[in-house]
Enzyme design. Structure first.
Site, short mmCIF file in Angstrom:
data_model
loop_
_atom_site.label_atom_id
_atom_site.label_comp_id
_atom_site.label_asym_id
_atom_site.label_seq_id
_atom_site.Cartn_x
_atom_site.Cartn_y
_atom_site.Cartn_z
N ARG A 206 0.80 -1.22 0.00
CA ARG A 206 0.00 0.00 0.00
C ARG A 206 0.84 1.28 0.00
O ARG A 206 0.45 2.31 0.56
CB ARG A 206 -0.93 0.06 1.24
CG ARG A 206 -1.98 -0.99 1.26
CD ARG A 206 -3.06 -0.80 0.23
NE ARG A 206 -4.18 -1.70 0.52
CZ ARG A 206 -4.19 -2.99 0.20
NH1 ARG A 206 -3.17 -3.51 -0.45
NH2 ARG A 206 -5.23 -3.74 0.50
N SER A 257 -10.52 0.00 4.05
CA SER A 257 -9.74 -0.17 5.29
C SER A 257 -9.19 1.18 5.72
O SER A 257 -8.62 1.91 4.90
CB SER A 257 -8.56 -1.13 5.06
OG SER A 257 -9.04 -2.41 4.73
N GLU A 328 -4.12 4.00 6.43
CA GLU A 328 -3.99 3.85 4.98
C GLU A 328 -4.71 5.01 4.29
O GLU A 328 -4.29 5.49 3.25
CB GLU A 328 -4.60 2.52 4.53
CG GLU A 328 -4.54 2.29 3.04
CD GLU A 328 -5.41 1.12 2.57
OE1 GLU A 328 -5.31 0.06 3.20
OE2 GLU A 328 -6.17 1.30 1.62
C1 FAD Z 1 -15.73 0.26 -0.19
C2 FAD Z 1 -14.25 0.41 -0.41
C3 FAD Z 1 -13.46 -0.72 -0.56
C4 FAD Z 1 -12.08 -0.59 -0.77
N1 FAD Z 1 -11.32 -1.73 -0.94
C5 FAD Z 1 -9.99 -1.61 -1.19
C6 FAD Z 1 -9.18 -2.77 -1.38
O1 FAD Z 1 -9.64 -3.90 -1.33
N2 FAD Z 1 -7.86 -2.60 -1.60
C7 FAD Z 1 -7.27 -1.36 -1.65
O2 FAD Z 1 -6.07 -1.27 -1.86
N3 FAD Z 1 -8.03 -0.22 -1.46
C8 FAD Z 1 -9.35 -0.34 -1.22
N4 FAD Z 1 -10.11 0.79 -1.02
C9 FAD Z 1 -9.41 2.09 -0.95
C10 FAD Z 1 -9.34 2.85 -2.28
O3 FAD Z 1 -10.39 2.44 -3.14
C11 FAD Z 1 -8.02 2.62 -2.98
O4 FAD Z 1 -6.97 3.13 -2.20
C12 FAD Z 1 -7.99 3.28 -4.35
O5 FAD Z 1 -6.80 2.89 -5.02
C13 FAD Z 1 -8.02 4.80 -4.29
O6 FAD Z 1 -8.21 5.26 -5.62
P1 FAD Z 1 -8.90 6.67 -5.88
O7 FAD Z 1 -8.89 6.91 -7.33
O8 FAD Z 1 -10.19 6.76 -5.17
O9 FAD Z 1 -7.86 7.66 -5.19
P2 FAD Z 1 -8.19 8.88 -4.21
O10 FAD Z 1 -8.81 8.36 -2.98
O11 FAD Z 1 -8.83 9.96 -4.97
O12 FAD Z 1 -6.68 9.35 -3.86
C14 FAD Z 1 -5.85 8.50 -3.09
C15 FAD Z 1 -4.45 9.10 -3.07
O13 FAD Z 1 -3.89 9.07 -4.37
C16 FAD Z 1 -3.65 10.38 -4.85
N5 FAD Z 1 -4.05 10.35 -6.27
C17 FAD Z 1 -5.25 9.94 -6.79
N6 FAD Z 1 -5.19 9.95 -8.13
C18 FAD Z 1 -3.94 10.36 -8.47
C19 FAD Z 1 -3.25 10.56 -9.70
N7 FAD Z 1 -3.85 10.33 -10.87
N8 FAD Z 1 -1.96 10.99 -9.65
C20 FAD Z 1 -1.34 11.22 -8.46
N9 FAD Z 1 -1.94 11.07 -7.27
C21 FAD Z 1 -3.22 10.62 -7.28
C22 FAD Z 1 -4.48 11.30 -3.99
O14 FAD Z 1 -3.89 12.58 -3.92
C23 FAD Z 1 -4.42 10.57 -2.67
O15 FAD Z 1 -3.20 10.82 -2.04
C24 FAD Z 1 -11.48 0.69 -0.81
C25 FAD Z 1 -12.28 1.83 -0.66
C26 FAD Z 1 -13.66 1.70 -0.46
C27 FAD Z 1 -14.51 2.92 -0.33
C1 EPU Z 2 -10.42 -2.83 2.01
C2 EPU Z 2 -9.13 -2.74 1.73
O1 EPU Z 2 -8.31 -3.82 1.47
C3 EPU Z 2 -8.58 -5.05 2.14
C4 EPU Z 2 -8.96 -6.10 1.11
O2 EPU Z 2 -10.19 -5.78 0.49
C5 EPU Z 2 -9.11 -7.44 1.84
C6 EPU Z 2 -9.48 -8.56 0.89
O3 EPU Z 2 -8.40 -8.84 0.07
O4 EPU Z 2 -7.84 -7.78 2.47
C7 EPU Z 2 -7.42 -6.83 3.45
O5 EPU Z 2 -8.42 -6.71 4.46
P1 EPU Z 2 -8.24 -7.62 5.77
O6 EPU Z 2 -6.80 -7.87 6.01
O7 EPU Z 2 -9.02 -6.99 6.84
O8 EPU Z 2 -8.83 -8.96 5.26
P2 EPU Z 2 -10.14 -9.68 5.73
O9 EPU Z 2 -10.10 -10.95 4.97
O10 EPU Z 2 -11.30 -8.79 5.64
O11 EPU Z 2 -9.86 -9.98 7.30
C8 EPU Z 2 -8.70 -10.76 7.63
C9 EPU Z 2 -8.98 -11.40 9.00
O12 EPU Z 2 -9.10 -10.39 9.98
C10 EPU Z 2 -10.01 -10.81 10.98
N1 EPU Z 2 -11.04 -9.80 11.23
C11 EPU Z 2 -11.43 -8.98 10.22
C12 EPU Z 2 -12.38 -8.01 10.48
C13 EPU Z 2 -12.95 -7.92 11.78
O13 EPU Z 2 -13.80 -7.06 12.07
N2 EPU Z 2 -12.52 -8.76 12.76
C14 EPU Z 2 -11.57 -9.70 12.50
O14 EPU Z 2 -11.20 -10.46 13.40
C15 EPU Z 2 -10.62 -12.11 10.52
O15 EPU Z 2 -9.92 -13.16 11.13
C16 EPU Z 2 -10.30 -12.11 9.04
O16 EPU Z 2 -10.18 -13.44 8.54
C17 EPU Z 2 -7.28 -5.45 2.82
N3 EPU Z 2 -7.00 -4.46 3.85
C18 EPU Z 2 -5.74 -4.14 4.16
C19 EPU Z 2 -5.56 -3.11 5.22
O17 EPU Z 2 -4.79 -4.64 3.60
C20 EPU Z 2 -8.41 -1.44 1.67
O18 EPU Z 2 -7.15 -1.50 1.54
O19 EPU Z 2 -9.08 -0.38 1.75
#
Ligand code: FAD
Ligand code: EPU
Ligand code: NDP
Length: 338
Positions: A206, A257, A328
């Site tokens: 990340r 997250s 994050e």
């Molecule tokens: C419901 C939900 C689920 C999510 N699940 C995941 C997940 O599973 N894994 C995960 O990694 N993230 C997850 N995220 C977080 C987020 O979606 C990611 O971090 C995503 O990559 C952010 O992209 P964005 O375009 O929204 O960037 P923004 O949120 O708009 O920006 C994020 C950062 O990047 C910069 N930025 C954005 N675009 C550019 C660009 N073109 N050039 C330079 N800088 C830029 C911004 O200034 C900021 O610092 C989740 C978010 C939500 C709401």
């Molecule tokens: C949502 C994001 O990314 C997510 C991504 O969607 C998922 C699926 O791949 O894996 C990561 O979640 P995570 O590590 O919490 O994965 P999960 O599979 O949801 O949870 C892992 C484990 O944590 C424990 N868990 C999770 C949530 C909770 O409320 N309580 C708990 O105990 C469970 O044991 C579960 O099995 C990424 N988060 C990070 C910080 O790395 C994001 O980065 O915004």
């Protein structure tokens, strides 16, 4: 521990002037001081003042950007960056705002959104896809799946842009952007275009060197794997999305997250849940019941509610487990005094 900020300070706010009468600017109507939007000379680029960012973030919170623009092509990006530099304004880059917490006070300077930078070009000879920064990552994942190209199934539930994914090294289900990125095109705050390799991006979990930097990602090229059965790739993609919807509070505004998972076997969700914080609320911001590493906006939350809840969770987990969780989510604007 202060949360990091992503407003790029070309000059510190103390010297940010109100935009002077800049010869490049053509007021849309009457005197610029009254007008709410201006056009950059020689472009169709409309810069608007005092634009609320709450609808541009997945948290649905955040105050106004002093200036906001959504350029449609790279030449307009360069013109916007030149204008901000000439006006001495800090610049903030916005993707889909799905990993942002924007201060209720808003942000100074110019917010540049990539929302109109959208195209994707799939090359069957190389198995590579070149895609504009503002393209929706889920949309790209579905496009690849429909073609039977493997490699983006994991990205379907990440509601951000390609540019955000490159900067954040977004990942899920054991994969991440760094694993498939061939290179990315960036524009520096001086308007210089360059192409960077994953090695030059300093990727780790990340993290990339672009975070909090002054280079705008405008395009990325990913290496995928053509030739699979489209129905199978689409089925896998759907499974990834369904798994996520069953384990994450997808139905409420969040940033995904909130914290990175710390080193070791205990993830942030587990630590926060074991600290007894599920459901804990400040204002309308709540630690999600479905996943403790999500903070959700239960309706009408302020950015300050979310910010205070992030710090409270950090403090409680540190007190209980001697682990300092690292956000994050990217905070933008000032939260001082909270
Ligand atoms: C419901 C939900 C689920 C999510 N699940 C995941 C997940 O599973 N894994 C995960 O990694 N993230 C997850 N995220 C977080 C987020 O979606 C990611 O971090 C995503 O990559 C952010 O992209 P964005 O375009 O929204 O960037 P923004 O949120 O708009 O920006 C994020 C950062 O990047 C910069 N930025 C954005 N675009 C550019 C660009 N073109 N050039 C330079 N800088 C830029 C911004 O200034 C900021 O610092 C989740 C978010 C939500 C709401
Ligand atoms: C949502 C994001 O990314 C997510 C991504 O969607 C998922 C699926 O791949 O894996 C990561 O979640 P995570 O590590 O919490 O994965 P999960 O599979 O949801 O949870 C892992 C484990 O944590 C424990 N868990 C999770 C949530 C909770 O409320 N309580 C708990 O105990 C469970 O044991 C579960 O099995 C990424 N988060 C990070 C910080 O790395 C994001 O980065 O915004
Ligand atoms: N909780 C939160 O804070 C947030 C949650 N979300 C959730 O994240 C998910 C992703 O949202 P978003 O980024 O907007 O992406 P979408 O789910 O809207 O998908 C983006 C595009 O992908 C295409 N697409 C979607 N589903 C399929 C499918 N089954 N088959 C083929 N193509 C498909 C559509 O393109 P086309 O229009 O061309 O058909 C769609 O416009 C959604 O479930 C959304 O509800 C999003 C933002 C914030």
């Amino acid at each position: 521990m202060t949360l990091s900020s992503d407003t790029v300070r070309i000059l510190s706010p103390s010297v940010v002037k109100q935009p002077a009468k800049n010869p490049h600017l053509t007021p849309v109507n009457g005197d610029r001081d009254r007008s709410q939007s201006i056009y950059l000379a020689g472009t169709a680029c409309q810069i608007k003042s005092n634009v609320s960012l709450s609808t541009f973030t997945s948290f649905r919170v955040g105050g106004p950007a002093e200036w906001y623009v959504a350029p449609k092509q790279i030449e307009e990006v360069q013109a916007c960056l030149e204008w901000a530099r000439a006006e001495g304004l800090p610049v903030t880059f916005l993707g889909a705002g799905s990993n942002l917490l924007v201060s209720d006070r808003g942000i100074p300077g110019l917010a540049i959104s990539t929302r109109h930078l959208r195209y994707s070009r799939f090359n069957p000879e190389t198995g590579q896809v070149t895609v504009a920064a503002g393209q929706s990552l889920p949309r790209l994942a579905w496009q690849a799946a429909q073609l039977g190209w493997e490699g983006l199934e994991w990205a379907v539930g990440i509601p951000g842009t390609v540019g955000g994914a490159v900067v954040m090294n977004a990942g899920a289900h054991g994969s991440c952007a760094a694993e498939i990125l061939v290179n990315t095109q960036v524009v520096s705050h001086r308007g210089t275009i360059s192409v960077l390799t994953p090695e030059e991006l300093g990727y780790s979990y990340r993290t990339s060197v672009l975070q909090g930097g002054d280079r705008l990602v405008t395009e990325a090229t990913f290496q995928l794997k053509p030739g699979a059965d489209p129905a199978r790739v689409q089925a896998t993609t759907s499974e990834q999305l369904e798994h996520r919807k069953s384990t994450q509070p997808y139905h409420l505004p969040s940033c995904g997250s909130v914290f990175r998972n710390p080193d070791g076997s205990r993830g942030a969700g587990w630590l926060i849940e074991q600290t007894g914080l599920k459901g804990y609320q400040i204002g309308s911001a709540q630690v999600a019941e479905r996943h403790a590493n999500f903070i959700v906006n239960c309706g009408g939350a302020k950015a300050s509610d979310i910010f205070q809840l992030i710090r409270y969770v950090q403090a409680q987990v540190e007190q209980n487990w001697a682990v300092l969780l690292e956000p994050e989510v990217r905070t933008i604007g000032e939260f001082q005094g909270l």
